[in-house]
Design a protein around this motif. Structure first.
Motif, PDB file in Angstrom:
ATOM      1  N   LYS A  11       0.836  -1.214   0.000  1.00 47.22           N
ATOM      2  CA  LYS A  11       0.000   0.000   0.000  1.00 47.22           C
ATOM      3  C   LYS A  11       0.866   1.258   0.000  1.00 47.22           C
ATOM      4  CE  LYS A  11      -4.071  -2.119   2.035  1.00 47.22           C
ATOM      5  NZ  LYS A  11      -4.697  -2.485   3.330  1.00 47.22           N
ATOM      6  N   PHE A  12       2.003   1.196   0.671  1.00 41.06           N
ATOM      7  CA  PHE A  12       2.939   2.322   0.646  1.00 41.06           C
ATOM      8  C   PHE A  12       3.413   2.543  -0.793  1.00 41.06           C
ATOM      9  CE2 PHE A  12       7.102   4.327   0.991  1.00 41.06           C
ATOM     10  CZ  PHE A  12       6.880   5.321   1.931  1.00 41.06           C
ATOM     11  N   ALA A  13       3.801   1.443  -1.459  1.00 42.09           N
ATOM     12  CA  ALA A  13       4.303   1.536  -2.836  1.00 42.09           C
ATOM     13  C   ALA A  13       3.231   2.105  -3.762  1.00 42.09           C
ATOM     14  CB  ALA A  13       4.759   0.158  -3.322  1.00 42.09           C
ATOM     15  N   GLU A  14       1.995   1.669  -3.577  1.00 42.76           N
ATOM     16  CA  GLU A  14       0.904   2.140  -4.439  1.00 42.76           C
ATOM     17  C   GLU A  14       0.645   3.637  -4.272  1.00 42.76           C
ATOM     18  OE1 GLU A  14      -1.825  -1.890  -4.956  1.00 42.76           O
ATOM     19  OE2 GLU A  14      -2.242  -0.526  -3.307  1.00 42.76           O
ATOM     20  N   SER A  15       1.081   4.192  -3.139  1.00 44.50           N
ATOM     21  CA  SER A  15       0.778   5.604  -2.865  1.00 44.50           C
ATOM     22  C   SER A  15       1.897   6.540  -3.339  1.00 44.50           C
ATOM     23  CB  SER A  15       0.525   5.794  -1.363  1.00 44.50           C
ATOM     24  OG  SER A  15       1.736   5.674  -0.626  1.00 44.50           O
ATOM     25  N   ILE A  16       2.978   5.977  -3.879  1.00 48.92           N
ATOM     26  CA  ILE A  16       4.118   6.809  -4.297  1.00 48.92           C
ATOM     27  C   ILE A  16       3.713   7.761  -5.422  1.00 48.92           C
ATOM     28  CG2 ILE A  16       6.401   6.774  -5.378  1.00 48.92           C
ATOM     29  CD1 ILE A  16       6.845   4.054  -3.963  1.00 48.92           C
ATOM     30  N   GLY A  74       0.920   9.096  -6.096  1.00 49.78           N
ATOM     31  CA  GLY A  74       0.145  10.214  -5.550  1.00 49.78           C
ATOM     32  C   GLY A  74       1.038  11.302  -4.977  1.00 49.78           C
TER      33      GLY A  74
END
Lengths: 327, 327
Positions: B228-233, B235
């Motif tokens: 989830k951290f990676a998916e938010s990069i 943004g």
């Protein structure tokens, strides 16, 4: 003497710090000859600067805890003892991280009520400020009480040093709902709900960069992995852009333009510029810098240490922990 | 019927999958009227397409495990039972993730020798391929044996589906040295060293994007947070570029150029396009898609499921686990 570019970068950073703030005195701990040579080369003199000789160096390959005993004349041991003996108000080093943690915890000692000291890291977020993540490596296999300590110490630190009034605290988990989590988060959540902090419950991995809470608490094993993952993002971006540029000339031109804006936009993702992280929960100020700290990073670490002293952080930590224990 | 755009995106993706590969048959499970309406609108007919009616829908707010009992006529329960009853070789859904995991584990059942099924996610790396991270949410508070299962199943999956011969496996930790880690990594490392896999020891947070190992195993709590951290990069990058562009016209122009190249360069960080993640370790093929899956994601999930079947993955898993148990 700590770090990849010691004593050069350390001394240069110290000079810059002394020049930028007239209201503190600095002790450089290390090989006197080497330090004086740099000072002379820079033509810098100040009666606010003292040198204490330390001929030994704990290097990156030394075992942290045993080095404290075998290298008593190292800059890390002497520096930590200066704080312990109240001859210095703060200690800053870019040396062996483990040795800095061990020296701070074992020599300076912990604040009463702290089971485990903790290190927080600032990660830039989409709200234009930063999310402070605790713990990023000092507390492995954390117990619920350790996450509570992180939240209490972290709340004071972020309020005082970042000027965020009553900062929000989230606990890192795998879903927003309180039913989502692991054994540690379930138990820690109970403690966090009862503490005198602004606790908002679970936050997810994506909330760190979103900035959903000002502070995020988690086990140090997880925090360390996230921090290192975050630090590696710029490397992937560079690689991706390079591959994209290779496809054709038009792409290459676009990337040429992109580079400047990315560099500007991502400036604060360069962890170097922040200049070290404080070890919170010990009975004195101790800031641990990156091994490859630049003079700017060293300067920022010194000024950060001074700010922590000026703002009476240790006393505020003590009071908060005492109030919590009495509740 | 699962996901935010069901049945529209599901049916469109199914049509695309059928058109692109003539060698499989597809069963759509859901509200017959709604499905037929879309098929009619698209003018699509095929004797390789069957509809099985399911009038109930498990939605995102349903409790996964209890929904299996209260909504027996849901598409998820009927779909999982088709695999269990050998009427289908694979099951694909963009519905409630928890319900998909529960239905797959409880209805289809686990492969003998698997204590906990696991979900892996592909994260692009600097070697131009992807690092597959296990587990990303199926196995919380993992025991050492669960990490071993992830490594064994993951090695076969990555070798067969990504064509990487004898893929390397790293265990996520806080330092390269074997002495760095937590209770889980120390115990799991012993098991991994003895297993018939290409184990390379500890990897750190930064090694995921670097691609130091093809496979990274960790507790599902940690994997979920990293994913989830990676998916938010992306943004955060968008936000940073927007702020940078606002400073002046020259910056704004640079960002305009940057956007195109970033979009091109970061295409494969769009997790949408990957199309779902398989739940490994259950006694059949089950792929779980993102709730907001596009028709392309659905198509990719269906073709991925077929590939897993064609390559006899389940049988290969069984054999590897059997060989390991006999060792």
């Amino acid at each position: 003497m700590g770090g990849d570019y010691a004593p050069q970068n350390i001394v240069l950073g110290a000079i810059d710090a002394l020049k930028s703030d007239p209201n503190f005195e600095l002790i450089l701990v290390g090989k006197t000859d080497a330090i004086e040579e740099i000072l002379k080369k820079e033509g810098f003199k100040s009666d606010r600067l003292e040198i204490i000789d330390a001929q030994e160096v704990i290097d990156m390959s030394d075992n942290p805890t045993s080095a404290l005993k075998t290298k008593k004349n190292s800059s890390i041991v002497i520096g930590a003892n200066l704080v312990k003996d109240k001859k210095a108000h703060a200690f800053v080093s870019a040396g062996n991280t483990g040795a800095m943690m061990a020296a701070s915890t074992l020599l300076i000692g912990r604040i009463k009520g702290v089971a485990r000291p903790t290190i927080g890291a600032n990660i830039p977020n989409q709200k234009g400020r930063s999310t402070t993540l605790f713990d990023v490596g000092a507390s492995i296999d954390s117990k619920p009480i350790h996450l509570l300590e992180q939240a209490i110490l972290g709340s004071i630190y972020v309020e005082e040093l970042q000027g965020i009034k009553n900062p929000t605290v989230g606990i890192l988990s795998i879903g927003e709902e309180e039913s989502k989590g692991n054994d540690l988060t379930f138990a820690a959540t109970k403690l966090l709900r009862e503490a005198n902090i602004n606790f908002i419950g679970n936050v997810e991995g994506r909330d760190i960069l979103k900035g959903t809470s000002d502070i995020v608490v988690t086990d140090g094993f997880i925090g360390n992995i996230i921090l290192k993952f975050a630090e590696s993002i710029i490397g992937l971006l560079k690689y991706k852009l390079k591959m994209y540029a290779k496809k054709n000339l038009w792409n290459a031109l676009r990337v040429l333009f992109a580079k400047g804006s990315l560099k500007g936009a991502l400036q604060d993702m360069d962890y170097q510029s922040h200049g070290g992280v404080p070890l919170l929960g010990i009975n004195g100020i101790s800031i641990i810098g990156h091994g490859s700290s630049s003079p700017l990073a060293i300067k920022n670490m010194i000024l950060r240490a001074k700010e922590m002293y000026d703002k009476n952080l240790i006393q505020k930590f003590e009071e908060a922990l005492k109030n919590h224990a009495e509740k």
